[in-house]
Design a protein around this motif. Structure first.
Motif, PDB file in Angstrom:
ATOM      1  N   SER A 375       0.833  -1.209   0.000  1.00 37.02           N
ATOM      2  CA  SER A 375       0.000   0.000   0.000  1.00 37.02           C
ATOM      3  C   SER A 375       0.868   1.260   0.000  1.00 37.02           C
ATOM      4  O   SER A 375       0.510   2.265  -0.636  1.00 37.02           O
ATOM      5  N   VAL A 376       2.011   1.214   0.695  1.00 34.89           N
ATOM      6  CA  VAL A 376       2.906   2.381   0.690  1.00 34.89           C
ATOM      7  C   VAL A 376       3.625   2.478  -0.651  1.00 34.89           C
ATOM      8  O   VAL A 376       3.800   3.578  -1.199  1.00 34.89           O
ATOM      9  N   TRP A 377       4.069   1.340  -1.195  1.00 31.71           N
ATOM     10  CA  TRP A 377       4.645   1.364  -2.542  1.00 31.71           C
ATOM     11  C   TRP A 377       3.667   2.009  -3.525  1.00 31.71           C
ATOM     12  O   TRP A 377       4.058   2.841  -4.352  1.00 31.71           O
ATOM     13  N   GLU A 378       2.414   1.609  -3.434  1.00 34.97           N
ATOM     14  CA  GLU A 378       1.410   2.135  -4.357  1.00 34.97           C
ATOM     15  C   GLU A 378       1.274   3.646  -4.197  1.00 34.97           C
ATOM     16  O   GLU A 378       1.140   4.374  -5.196  1.00 34.97           O
ATOM     17  N   HIS A 379       1.285   4.120  -2.975  1.00 41.25           N
ATOM     18  CA  HIS A 379       1.186   5.562  -2.756  1.00 41.25           C
ATOM     19  C   HIS A 379       2.339   6.290  -3.440  1.00 41.25           C
ATOM     20  O   HIS A 379       2.127   7.297  -4.139  1.00 41.25           O
ATOM     21  N   LEU A 380       3.553   5.798  -3.254  1.00 40.29           N
ATOM     22  CA  LEU A 380       4.719   6.463  -3.834  1.00 40.29           C
ATOM     23  C   LEU A 380       4.707   6.399  -5.361  1.00 40.29           C
ATOM     24  O   LEU A 380       4.979   7.397  -6.043  1.00 40.29           O
ATOM     25  N   LEU A 381       4.395   5.226  -5.889  1.00 36.34           N
ATOM     26  CA  LEU A 381       4.445   5.045  -7.343  1.00 36.34           C
ATOM     27  C   LEU A 381       3.297   5.772  -8.035  1.00 36.34           C
ATOM     28  O   LEU A 381       3.506   6.415  -9.076  1.00 36.34           O
ATOM     29  N   CYS A 382       2.106   5.686  -7.489  1.00 40.48           N
ATOM     30  CA  CYS A 382       0.950   6.319  -8.129  1.00 40.48           C
ATOM     31  C   CYS A 382       1.013   7.845  -8.060  1.00 40.48           C
ATOM     32  O   CYS A 382       0.434   8.529  -8.907  1.00 40.48           O
ATOM     33  N   ASN A 383       1.717   8.365  -7.062  1.00 34.95           N
ATOM     34  CA  ASN A 383       1.832   9.814  -6.906  1.00 34.95           C
ATOM     35  C   ASN A 383       3.196  10.347  -7.354  1.00 34.95           C
ATOM     36  O   ASN A 383       3.551  11.482  -7.051  1.00 34.95           O
TER      37      ASN A 383
END
Length: 605
Positions: A375-383
Motif C-alpha cells: 500500500s505504501v509502494w502504491e502511494h509512492l508510485l501512483c503519486n
C-alpha cells in the motif's frame, strides 16, 4: 462432456510446461486456462517503463551506450532463493494499482519519444508476461526499434519459435549447472533447456551475453560453464555476478571482490570477454582487445547488476575493431556516447533497492503482512514520489519524517512514533558525544575497493558529519551511482584520516588495506590502519539499522568519547523493533529483511 483431465492444457510459455486445469493457473500464477486456452492473466501492465542505457540491463557488447526503454512487469516463472528482485516478483501484487496499463503501440511511442534505440524487458522475467512481450516486440520491430530482454532462458521450444525472429539481444542468467540447483529455483527440467536455448539463440544470430552468480562454493561450476560456452562461441561475453546475499540467502556464501577477480582471470583462459559485476572499483568491467591488450571500453560500477560506460575507443563500421591492432572488438553495432542520465531509483536494480528501503521501515514498525508495504509502494508510485523518496532518505531528520508519514498511511502511528523517536534520540546522543571533540577527522567513504568513492550528497557522508567529521567525499564533483571511481592521486590529495567501507557492497578492511598498499595509496588512514566497515551488514544506508552504523562510526572516529557496545545495541534494536533475537551470522545484505530467516506471515501472491 469432457472430464477434468481433457479440459486441462499445458502452458506453452516456459519449459516447465505446467498442466493447468480449466479455470486454474500454473505454478507462476501468471497464466490461466480459459476454456482450454492458456492466456496471460495480467497483460499490458507495467510496474516500470523508463529509458536506460543498455549497460544497465546489463549488456556490454551490444551497441554500447545505446538508449533502451526498460519495461518491467511483476512475477516470474522461477522462485530463486535470495532473488534480487523479490520485491517485484513475489511481493508486489500483480493486480496492483501501481501498475500502469500501456498498449504495445503506446509502449513503442514512449520509446520513440524518449529517443530510445529499442525496448527491453528486465528485472523480472519476460516469461511472466510473454504474450505482452511478444506483442510489444512485434510493434517495436515494425517501427524499426531493437528488442532485448534479460531472462532466465527457460523458454519452451514453442516459445523459442515465437521469440527468436523478434529478438535482437538477450542476457541469460544461468543459475548454475546442477539440475538440483535449478529445481530449487522451480526449473523442474534442470539446466539443459537453458544451455539448449543459449545455443539456439546464438545460432539464430541473436546477440547473447550470459550472466552467472559467483558464490564461495561454485567456482568449479563457473569454470565448467565457461568451457561449455566456448564450444558454442568463445566470443560470448560472460558476466560474473559476485554474490550479494539478499532475502533468505546465506551470508557466508558472499566472496571477496578479490576472489571473484582472481576467478575471472582463470575464466578468461576459456572465453574472450569475462566481466566482474557487483564489485565497486574493479577494473574488470573494461573491455580489452584479445589480441594486443588495448583497453577498448572503460566502465564503472553502476549499482547492483549494472555498469556505466565511461569511454569507448573502437574503429570502423560494424564489425568494429581495435584502433591499435585492427583486431575485431567482439561488439555488435556501433557505440554511442551521450549525456543522458537515468533518474534516481529508475533503471535497473536501484529501483528494487528503493522498494526494499520502504519495506524495511514498515517491518521495523511491526507491519504484519506484505499488503501494508504494498500500500505504501502504491502511494509512492501512483503519486510519482520516488524521486522525493531518494531525496528524503539522505538525512536523518527527513528519514524520521518518512517513518511517521508511512506509519500514518498504514494506521501504525504509535509504532512509527516509537521508531522515529528512537532514531532521533540515538542520533542526538551521538551528535552530543562527538560535538565536544576538538578534532574533526577527515573521513573518506568508499564502496568495495579503495578508489570507488561514494557521492558526497549520500546519506553515509551525512552520518560522518553527525559524528563531527569532515566528509572529504563532498570535496569532489562525482557522477554515477552510488558514486564513481577516482584516481589514486585524487585520494592521496584528499588524505583522509579515517576510511569507511560501505556495509552494503563491502570488503574486508584487511584486504582493503592491502590493496591500498599495493596501489601506493599513502594516506593517513592507511598508515594508521583506521579502515572500518560496520559489523552489521547494510547498516549505514537505507534500513532503519543505519542508527547502528552511526554508533559504529562514532566509535571509530572518536574512540575517546564514544564507546557504544554495538552488539548490545543491535540486540536491543532487534528485540524492540523486530521482535526477535539478534544473530549476527544470520544477517545478510538485505535492506528490507532483518535476517536471512525472516518471512512475511501473510505474503502477497
Amino acid at each position: 462432456m469432457l472430464d477434468a483431465q481433457e479440459r486441462s492444457a499445458h502452458c506453452p510459455v516456459c519449459e516447465n510446461e505446467c498442466l493447468i486445469p480449466e479455470g486454474g493457473t500454473g505454478r507462476c500464477g501468471r497464466y490461466e486456462n480459459s476454456r482450454g486456452a492458456v492466456v496471460e492473466r495480467f497483460p499490458d501492465r507495467y510496474l516500470l517503463s523508463c529509458p536506460i542505457k543498455i549497460e544497465t540491463m546489463p549488456l556490454l557488447h551490444f551497441h554500447p551506450g545505446a538508449r533502451f526503454l526498460q519495461l518491467s512487469t511483476v512475477g516470474c516463472n522461477f522462485d530463486c532463493p535470495g532473488c534480487i528482485s523479490t520485491v517485484i516478483v513475489r511481493e508486489m501484487n500483480p493486480d496492483s494499482r501501481a501498475l500502469h496499463r500501456l498498449t504495445p503501440e503506446q509502449v513503442v511511442e514512449k520509446a520513440i519519444q524518449h529517443g530510445c534505440d529499442g525496448v527491453t524487458f528486465l528485472m523480472n522475467d519476460p516469461l511472466a508476461a510473454f504474450d505482452t512481450f511478444i506483442a510489444v516486440a512485434k510493434q517495436a520491430k515494425a517501427k524499426g526499434l531493437k528488442v532485448g530482454c534479460a531472462s532466465n532462458g527457460y523458454f519452451s521450444r514453442q516459445a523459442m519459435e515465437r521469440v527468436i525472429p523478434l529478438l535482437d539481444c538477450i542476457n541469460i542468467g544461468v543459475k548454475g549447472l546442477s539440475d538440483s540447483g535449478y529445481q530449487d529455483c522451480a526449473g523442474f527440467k534442470g539446466v539443459s533447456p537453458v544451455l539448449r536455448n543459449i545455443k539456439l539463440f546464438h545460432e539464430a544470430g541473436v546477440h547473447v551475453e550470459v550472466a552467472c552468480i559467483h558464490k564461495r562454493d561454485n567456482a568449479g561450476e563457473l569454470l565448467e560453464l565457461a568451457a561449455i560456452l566456448r564450444t558454442i562461441s568463445p566470443g560470448i561475453p560472460l558476466q560474473v555476478m559476485r554474490f550479494i546475499p539478499l532475502e533468505g540467502a546465506d551470508p557466508d556464501q558472499e566472496p571477496l571482490i578479490r576472489d571473484t577477480e582472481e576467478l575471472c582471470v582463470t575464466l578468461r583462459q576459456f572465453l574472450d570477454h569475462v566481466y566482474v559485476f557487483n564489485s565497486p572499483g574493479t577494473d574488470m568491467l573494461d573491455t580489452v582487445c584479445t589480441e594486443c591488450g588495448e583497453r577498448l571500453a572503460r566502465r564503472d560500477f553502476y549499482g547492483p547488476m549494472g555498469a556505466r560506460l565511461l569511454k569507448v575507443d573502437v574503429g570502423g563500421a560494424p564489425p568494429v575493431h581495435c584502433p591499435v591492432c585492427g583486431h575485431e572488438a567482439g561488439m555488435t553495432g556501433l557505440p554511442t556516447m551521450s549525456g543522458f542520465k537515468e533518474k534516481h531509483f529508475q533503471g535497473g536494480y536501484p529501483f528494487t533497492r528503493a522498494l526494499e528501503i520502504v519495506e524495511s521501515i514498515l517491518i521495523a514498525m511491526g507491519a504484519e503482512d506484505a499488503s501494508e508495504t504494498v500500500s505504501v509502494w502504491e502511494h509512492l508510485l501512483c503519486n510519482h514520489k520516488m524521486q522525493d523518496l531518494h531525496h528524503d532518505i539522505q538525512r536523518t531528520d527527513k528519514y524520521a519524517e518518512l517513518v511517521r508519514f508511512f506509519g500514518s498511511l498504514v494506521g501504525r502511528e504509535t509504532a512509527a512514533e516509537e521508531l522515529a523517536t528512537y532514531l532521533e534520540e540515538k542520533t542526538e546522543r551521538v551528535r552530543r558525544l562527538c560535538a565536544g571533540q576538538k578534532h574533526s577527522p577527515r573521513v573518506y567513504y568508499a564502496m568495495g575497493k579503495p578508489l570507488f568513492c561514494i557521492k558526497g550528497e549520500r546519506f553515509e557522508n551525512h552520518l560522518v558529519e553527525l559524528c563531527n567529521g569532515i566528509s572529504v567525499n563532498r570535496e569532489l564533483e562525482l557522477g554515477g551511482r552510488p558514486g564513481m571511481s577516482i584516481g589514486r592521486e585524487t585520494l592521496i590529495r584528499l588524505n583522509p584520516e579515517v576510511i569507511f567501507i560501505s556495509s552494503f557492497l563491502s570488503n574486508s578492511p584487511d584486504v582493503f588495506h592491502q590493496e591500498c598498499e599495493d596501489k601506493g595509496i599513502d594516506v593517513e588512514a592507511v598508515r594508521q590502519r583506521r579502515i572500518h566497515t560496520s559489523p552489521i551488514p547494510s547498516s549505514d544506508f537505507g534500513s532503519p539499522k543505519w542508527v547502528l552504523g552511526l554508533m559504529h562510526a562514532a566509535n571509530a572516529m572518536h574512540p575517546e568519547a564514544a564507546r557504544f557496545d554495538i552488539d548490545k545495541e543491535a540486540r536491543e534494536f532487534h528485540d524492540r523493533f523486530y521482535g526477535g533475537d539478534f544473530d549476527p551470522l544470520g544477517v545478510n545484505r538485505s535492506f528490507a529483511k532483518p535476517n536471512s530467516a525472516w518471512r512475511w506471515d501473510v505474503p502477497v501472491r
